[in-house]
Write a protein that holds these residues in place. Structure first.
Motif, PDB file in Angstrom:
ATOM      1  N   GLN A 133       0.713  -1.491   0.394  1.00 57.51           N
ATOM      2  CA  GLN A 133       0.311   0.033   0.008  1.00 57.51           C
ATOM      3  C   GLN A 133       0.842   1.411  -0.191  1.00 57.51           C
ATOM      4  N   ASP A 169      -2.420   7.719   1.664  1.00 55.73           N
ATOM      5  CA  ASP A 169      -2.508   6.534   1.804  1.00 55.73           C
ATOM      6  C   ASP A 169      -3.867   6.543   1.919  1.00 55.73           C
ATOM      7  N   ARG A 170      -4.618   7.362   2.676  1.00 52.84           N
ATOM      8  CA  ARG A 170      -6.000   7.445   2.527  1.00 52.84           C
ATOM      9  C   ARG A 170      -6.725   6.483   1.039  1.00 52.84           C
ATOM     10  N   THR A 171      -6.398   7.169   0.175  1.00 51.49           N
ATOM     11  CA  THR A 171      -6.917   7.535  -0.974  1.00 51.49           C
ATOM     12  C   THR A 171      -6.919   5.858  -1.084  1.00 51.49           C
ATOM     13  N   ARG A 183      -6.022   3.601  -0.028  1.00 52.82           N
ATOM     14  CA  ARG A 183      -6.583   2.397   1.021  1.00 52.82           C
ATOM     15  C   ARG A 183      -8.252   2.342   0.205  1.00 52.82           C
ATOM     16  N   TYR A 184      -9.515   3.204  -0.157  1.00 56.27           N
ATOM     17  CA  TYR A 184     -10.034   3.002  -0.354  1.00 56.27           C
ATOM     18  C   TYR A 184     -10.219   2.561  -1.771  1.00 56.27           C
ATOM     19  N   ASN A 229      -9.650  -1.307  -2.152  1.00 53.90           N
ATOM     20  CA  ASN A 229     -10.835  -1.770  -1.417  1.00 53.90           C
ATOM     21  C   ASN A 229     -11.808  -1.746  -2.329  1.00 53.90           C
TER      22      ASN A 229
END
Length: 93
Positions: A47, A58-60, A62-63, A66
């Motif tokens: 990631q 990082d959050r994007t 991870r989204y 998913n």
């Protein structure tokens, strides 16, 4: 994300053809498309590596991962270099 070894997943999970892959990808958000494009060229990546290569937060990432997993386009396994991390790869033939 799946944590089974890659050999087990490919036996019971059907790989997508190029046309199936593209048809599914077209419905996803731009961040998922970018992550998939990065994985096309350099898989498997963690990631953090995906965030670095795509220049996405990082959050994007991870989204996006998913969404790609929900669509059946990406899979993961534990890294051989660092078993604490997972690496991601596309499920195309």
């Amino acid at each position: 994300m799946s944590t089974r070894p890659a050999e087990e997943r490919t036996d019971d999970a059907e790989l997508l053809s190029e046309s199936e892959y593209r048809e599914t990808l077209v419905e996803l958000p731009p961040s998922a498309k970018l992550v998939a494009k990065v994985l096309e060229g350099e898989a498997p990546l963690s990631q953090g590596q995906l965030a670095e290569e795509s220049l996405l937060p990082d959050r994007t990432v991870r989204y996006a991962l998913n969404r790609l997993e929900d669509a059946g386009l990406v899979d993961s396994r534990y890294s051989f270099r660092d078993a604490r991390k997972q690496v991601y790869f596309l499920r195309t033939a």
